[in-house]
Design an enzyme around this catalytic site. Structure first.
Site, PDB file in Angstrom:
ATOM      1  N   SER A 253      -6.219  24.156  32.883  1.00  0.00           N
ATOM      2  CA  SER A 253      -6.914  25.071  33.795  1.00  0.00           C
ATOM      3  C   SER A 253      -6.313  25.075  35.185  1.00  0.00           C
ATOM      4  O   SER A 253      -6.577  25.972  35.971  1.00  0.00           O
ATOM      5  CB  SER A 253      -8.359  24.599  33.987  1.00  0.00           C
ATOM      6  OG  SER A 253      -9.099  24.759  32.841  1.00  0.00           O
TER       7      SER A 253
ATOM      8  N   HIS B 123      -2.912  29.964  29.305  1.00  0.00           N
ATOM      9  CA  HIS B 123      -4.278  29.631  29.731  1.00  0.00           C
ATOM     10  C   HIS B 123      -5.275  30.667  29.199  1.00  0.00           C
ATOM     11  O   HIS B 123      -5.366  31.784  29.724  1.00  0.00           O
ATOM     12  CB  HIS B 123      -4.303  29.576  31.273  1.00  0.00           C
ATOM     13  CG  HIS B 123      -5.608  29.150  31.849  1.00  0.00           C
ATOM     14  ND1 HIS B 123      -6.004  29.465  33.122  1.00  0.00           N
ATOM     15  CD2 HIS B 123      -6.633  28.422  31.319  1.00  0.00           C
ATOM     16  CE1 HIS B 123      -7.196  28.959  33.347  1.00  0.00           C
ATOM     17  NE2 HIS B 123      -7.606  28.327  32.280  1.00  0.00           N
TER      18      HIS B 123
ATOM     19  N   GLU C 233      -3.739  33.853  30.875  1.00  0.00           N
ATOM     20  CA  GLU C 233      -2.948  33.712  32.106  1.00  0.00           C
ATOM     21  C   GLU C 233      -1.699  32.909  31.726  1.00  0.00           C
ATOM     22  O   GLU C 233      -1.810  31.764  31.288  1.00  0.00           O
ATOM     23  CB  GLU C 233      -3.809  32.954  33.127  1.00  0.00           C
ATOM     24  CG  GLU C 233      -3.300  32.942  34.540  1.00  0.00           C
ATOM     25  CD  GLU C 233      -4.259  32.179  35.480  1.00  0.00           C
ATOM     26  OE1 GLU C 233      -4.845  31.164  35.066  1.00  0.00           O
ATOM     27  OE2 GLU C 233      -4.400  32.612  36.631  1.00  0.00           O
TER      28      GLU C 233
ATOM     29  N   ASN D  38      -8.466  29.906  38.489  1.00  0.00           N
ATOM     30  CA  ASN D  38      -9.344  28.850  38.996  1.00  0.00           C
ATOM     31  C   ASN D  38      -9.216  28.590  40.487  1.00  0.00           C
ATOM     32  O   ASN D  38     -10.065  27.940  41.077  1.00  0.00           O
ATOM     33  CB  ASN D  38      -9.156  27.567  38.196  1.00  0.00           C
ATOM     34  CG  ASN D  38      -9.900  27.694  36.880  1.00  0.00           C
ATOM     35  OD1 ASN D  38     -11.046  28.119  36.854  1.00  0.00           O
ATOM     36  ND2 ASN D  38      -9.232  27.376  35.783  1.00  0.00           N
TER      37      ASN D  38
END
Ligand SMILES: CC(=O)CC(=O)SCCNC(=O)CCNC(=O)[C@H](O)C(C)(C)COP(=O)(O)OP(=O)(O)OC[C@H]1O[C@@H](n2cnc3c(N)ncnc32)[C@H](O)[C@@H]1OP(=O)(O)O
Ligand SMILES: NC(=O)C1=CN([C@@H]2O[C@H](COP(=O)(O)OP(=O)(O)OC[C@H]3O[C@@H](n4cnc5c(N)ncnc54)[C@H](OP(=O)(O)O)[C@@H]3O)[C@@H](O)[C@H]2O)C=CC1
Length: 283
Positions: free
Chosen positions: A119, A140, A152, A190
């Site tokens: 992450s 991701h 991602e 994130n």
């Protein structure tokens, strides 16, 4: 289409979702974890999701059986020797991931893509423990994997174009939309999402409002499908804390300091939905 094999390492909520979408796209999948019970828990989640699709007539029972037959439990990383792709989805901890990638160097054939679902952790640092950093890349997925459209893709400093293209094409074949980003802490997803969640925890910690009120404001006021505290429970409070720590350390900026209440809950073992208690309690 030639049948390909992927090994998914970590059979938690993300690993099981990733294994499901690969198997539904026709790949053979090794679902790897440390213990058989953890793999069984992951497979049970997949069976439940597939049963729901059959019930909704989105999948026939023959297709369901074919998907399940493509999933093989694995407790040995040696199974990477028979794979064209690795997707690591173990706990968000650099030490754990480095150990896995170091071992993979000695097992996986040279041309295998070594992808991580991390992450927030630096792809370049992870790549550096292998003997083939050009094969390492961030792939991701978002939670819940079978539902969310985004993957991602994170290029490390020396990720090759060939590996990027393979991962991009694979994401498309899984029915996902890939977005390319560079390797900085938290990537894009994130870096933007987690400070919002952390701020929601501070808002609770400082007594600005109840948890229900905070979630309601963001759901009804901003049209978010889940309030930030519900979402934190859904992601896992341990994962949220690790991500904030990566942002804090990676940027050296106190604006990313994790809320003490988040740390307290994690230390108490309140990890959210997966342990039955986080900001809320679950059956
Ligand atoms: C931390 C990171 O590194 C990155 C991240 O992943 S951050 C987290 C990103 N994810 C989010 O932000 C999720 C936000 N929440 C949502 O989008 C929605 O609440 C949700 C998709 C999870 C549920 O949607 P909903 O409309 O509220 O509920 P519901 O009607 O039950 O579910 C919609 C569909 O999703 C499916 N679904 C819901 N949860 C699921 C799960 N955990 N696994 C598989 N499928 C699931 C349901 O079965 C349903 O499918 P059908 O339409 O075929 O019946
Ligand atoms: N939760 C989310 O919303 C998202 C998470 N991610 C990332 O995906 C990864 C996994 O997260 P998530 O599925 O939520 O976490 P979970 O805690 O649900 O699952 C992680 C699994 O990995 C296992 N594991 C730990 N070490 C190893 C190892 N050496 N070899 C094999 N398996 C191992 C754990 O076993 P044990 O329990 O015994 O330690 C556990 O079963 C993390 O990097 C996370 O940041 C990415 C996108 C979204």
């Amino acid at each position: 289409m030639e049948k390909q094999t992927v090994i998914v390492i970590g059979a938690g909520q993300m690993g099981s979702g990733i294994a499901q979408v690969f198997a539904q796209a026709g790949w053979h999948v090794y679902l790897n974890d440390l213990q058989t019970e953890l793999i069984e828990r992951g497979l049970a989640a997949i069976r439940k999701n597939l049963a729901h699709q059959v019930e909704k007539q989105k999948l026939s029972s023959e297709e369901r059986d074919a998907v399940l037959s493509r999933l093989t439990p694995s407790t040995s990383l040696e199974d990477a020797a028979g794979a064209e792709m690795v997707v690591e989805a173990a706990t968000e901890n650099m030490k754990v991931k480095k150990e896995i990638f170091k071992q993979l160097s000695g097992i996986a054939p040279k041309d295998v893509v070594l992808a991580t679902n991390t992450s927030s952790l630096p792809i370049t640092e992870l790549a550096a423990v292998t003997d083939r950093p050009e094969n390492v890349i961030g792939m991701h997925f978002m939670n819940p994997v079978p539902v969310m459209k985004l993957v991602e893709i994170v290029r490390g400093l020396v990720t090759s174009d060939q590996v990027y293209e393979k991962v991009y094409d694979t994401a498309a074949a899984l029915g996902k939309t890939a977005v390319e980003v560079n390797d900085f802490p938290g990537f894009v997803s994130n870096r933007v999402l987690m400070p919002m969640i952390n701020e929601a925890v501070y808002t609770l910690y400082e007594g600005v409002a109840t948890k229900e009120a905070i979630d309601e404001v963001m759901k009804l006021g901003m049209n978010h499908p889940m309030g930030p505290l519900t979402l934190a429970d859904f992601i896992g409070l341990d994962t949220c804390l690790y991500i904030m720590e990566t942002l804090h350390e990676g940027f050296g900026d106190d604006k990313y300091r994790p809320c003490p209440l988040l740390r307290k809950y994690v230390n108490a073992g309140w990890l959210g939905r997966k342990t039955g208690r986080g900001f809320y309690t679950y059956e």
